[in-house]
Scaffold this active site. Structure first.
Site, short mmCIF file in Angstrom:
data_model
loop_
_atom_site.label_atom_id
_atom_site.label_comp_id
_atom_site.label_asym_id
_atom_site.label_seq_id
_atom_site.Cartn_x
_atom_site.Cartn_y
_atom_site.Cartn_z
N CYS A 73 28.18 -9.99 -35.78
CA CYS A 73 28.01 -11.35 -36.34
C CYS A 73 27.52 -12.31 -35.26
O CYS A 73 28.17 -12.51 -34.23
CB CYS A 73 29.35 -11.81 -36.91
SG CYS A 73 29.50 -13.58 -37.20
N CYS A 76 29.88 -15.11 -34.42
CA CYS A 76 31.03 -14.59 -33.67
C CYS A 76 30.67 -14.42 -32.19
O CYS A 76 31.49 -14.71 -31.30
CB CYS A 76 31.48 -13.24 -34.22
SG CYS A 76 32.02 -13.29 -35.95
#
Length: 567
Positions: A73, A76
């Site tokens: 991600c 992230c």
């Protein structure tokens, strides 16, 4: 699959969907092992089945903030460095809150993330203290764009559920000053009140920073109640005595011995040792440097650092070999060091601690060291063998021969050519170095190498020494150099030196924003054992007779902050 007229490959919709799913699966498998966190980041890394994470997170005496993320991600990945900085910033809150991570992008963690109801990344969950194994926590609802906002969000959660965590200090403000005594225990030595504005989180962060200390009680009081007591500067701090008196803590101008020792250690073990071997001229410079240190380094003759320097000087002056190599130099240091004669092996900065790695540190420590040496040398000025230029010519030679920043050495050398012409007394030497330092600060002010938290100023400032300043002529400061000399002799005197014997400042603590500097310096002072021992104490019967000291930096005074900006 069929071929078109021009030889293009056409894939039917069902096969394309399967192929896309397969590619995504293979992609996720390829990155699942590429984790974003390591144990060295100060976080607990969860993995495995649900029960193992539940065992790690349940029935703990502190709350958990858990970052559920996926290593593929993009957001992230961008958030991970901020989360690591948060872990470093609040490591002193470990008795109250700890951080954990779980990579939902790894196959072995898929069921755990499903059981915790994680549907997007990154998801931050807060699990209260003593939570059950089946608890999935509350979604973190605070802001997360900066470390300070994450800290604020944690504090808001703590205050919302503070009754669930009885061991943490009170974060709510006092309404009556006398209520602070309800928190004082048998081991309490210092009782502190932090006065601040209602919108400030700083007092609560200081309370949590010191939450592991049972000898210090810190409570906060808001502006509306503080003004009734005569407090008009916010934030500010007072030590409160149970006798009913209030101690005004007045910072002393001083230098940390730990900074001098750290500068000395780096100089001897690294900057000198980086040379593979020493030419005849280099060896002479080195001998002169060590001789000056052995004469004037602050400390009693039986201190471990001074004893070591005496031994090192004797060994070096007696050296008769053809060539001194780096290996021989380091071996000599190692051989000479004993329990009663040694210097630190690593550097830990206190006053010279920068707001982030790369700022201040060693250059700051060397300036402090040579200022201290010029003042210490002046104490020996009545000695018939005293040489007023000795420290400055030693400094010039050392910088030219060993100082790693060659541009810095070149610039210092331009002014140092005037030492022989302008320095005839010990006082001349002190003022010559002061002018040189201010000149360097003038040229470096606003430079990309300047620590934004500690801007370089012309020292001493008008606030720290109003008598040092005469009328300003345009942008140029006019100095009363007689008063400046007295100021410097006081600041760098042996009696103002803060001993390193009680320990060092908070290891690895990094000031980030201006309102974080107080936290860093409070912790450094407390952990060094110098928070109160280094302060003059003046008693008053009421806060109305006290003037709140300024809210920044160690010692809690604007004066100290200006001293540190100079370094």
């Amino acid at each position: 699959m069929r071929m078109g007229m021009a030889g293009d490959v056409r894939v039917n919709g069902g096969f394309a969907s399967c192929l896309l799913i397969l590619l995504l699966f293979l992609s996720s498998e390829a990155v699942s092992d590429d984790d974003l966190f390591a144990p060295a980041d100060g976080v607990t890394i969860l993995s495995g089945n649900t029960s193992s994470s539940q065992r790690a997170l349940s029935d703990r005496s502190h709350i958990w903030l858990v970052n559920f993320y996926s290593s593929w991600c993009g957001h992230c990945i961008r958030f991970a460095p901020l989360y690591k900085k948060l872990a470093s910033a609040i490591k002193d809150w470990s008795g109250v809150v700890q951080l954990a991570t779980l990579n939902c992008g790894a196959r072995e963690n898929l069921q755990t993330c499903t059981d915790y109801g994680i549907t997007g990344y990154p998801t931050l969950r807060v699990l209260p203290a003593y939570s059950s194994k089946n608890a999935t926590g509350d979604d973190y609802s605070g802001k997360r764009e900066a470390v300070s906002s994450l800290e604020n969000g944690i504090i808001q959660y703590l205050q919302k559920g503070e009754s669930r965590l009885k061991q943490i200090p009170h974060l709510d403000p006092l309404s009556k000053l006398e209520d602070i005594w309800n928190d004082v225990g048998l081991h309490t030595k210092y009782t502190i009140v932090f006065f601040e504005e209602e919108s400030s989180f700083l007092g609560r962060k200081v309370i949590l920073d010191l939450s592991s200390r049972d000898d210090i009680v810190v409570r906060r009081m808001l502006e509306n109640n503080a003004e009734k007591l005569g407090v008009k500067k916010f934030p500010s701090m007072y030590q409160i005595n149970k006798s009913g008196t209030f101690d005004l803590l007045k910072s002393s101008i001083s230098v940390h011995e730990q900074d001098l020792l750290s500068a000395l250690s780096y100089s001897l073990r690294h900057e000198i040792a980086v040379k593979s071997s020493f030419s005849e001229s280099s060896l002479e410079v080195l001998k002169g440097y060590i001789e000056v240190l052995s004469k004037y380094f602050p400390g009693s003759n039986n201190s471990t650092s001074v004893t070591f320097l005496h031994k090192l000087n004797s060994w070096l002056q007696a050296f008769k070999g053809d060539t001194l190599t780096s290996a021989m130099w380091l071996k000599g240091i190692q051989t000479l060091e004993t329990e009663d004669a040694h210097i630190p092996e690593t550097e830990v900065w206190v006053s010279c601690l920068g707001s982030k790695p790369g700022f201040r540190g060693y250059p700051c420590g060397m300036w402090l060291l040579f200022h201290t040496l010029t003042v210490r040398a002046a104490d020996h000025s009545k000695d018939p063998a005293f040489k007023p230029k000795e420290v400055l010519t030693c400094m010039r030679s050392y910088i030219q021969e060993f100082f790693g920043c060659r541009e810095c050495a070149k610039n210092f050398g331009k002014g140092a050519v005037y030492i022989e012409e302008r320095v005839n007394t010990a006082d001349d030497a002190i003022l010559f170095l002061w002018r040189s330092h201010n000149k360097a600060n003038f040229h470096l002010h606003g430079d990309e190498t300047e620590d934004p938290a500690y801007p370089k100023i012309q020292f001493p400032s008008r606030e720290s020494c109003p008598q040092c300043h005469l009328e300003k002529d345009g942008d140029e400061i006019k100095w009363d150099e007689g008063t400046v000399l007295t100021f410097l002799k006081t600041m760098f005197s042996h009696r103002m030196l803060r001993s390193a014997e009680k320990g060092v400042g908070l290891s690895g603590r990094i000031a980030r924003l201006r309102d974080q500097e107080l936290r860093t310096r409070v912790l450094a002072s407390v952990n060094a054992g110098s928070m109160f021992s280094s302060l003059d104490v003046t008693s008053a019967n009421s806060l109305n007779y006290c003037v709140a000291f300024s809210p920044v930096f160690e010692g809690f005074s604007l004066l100290t902050s200006l001293v540190m900006s100079y370094q």
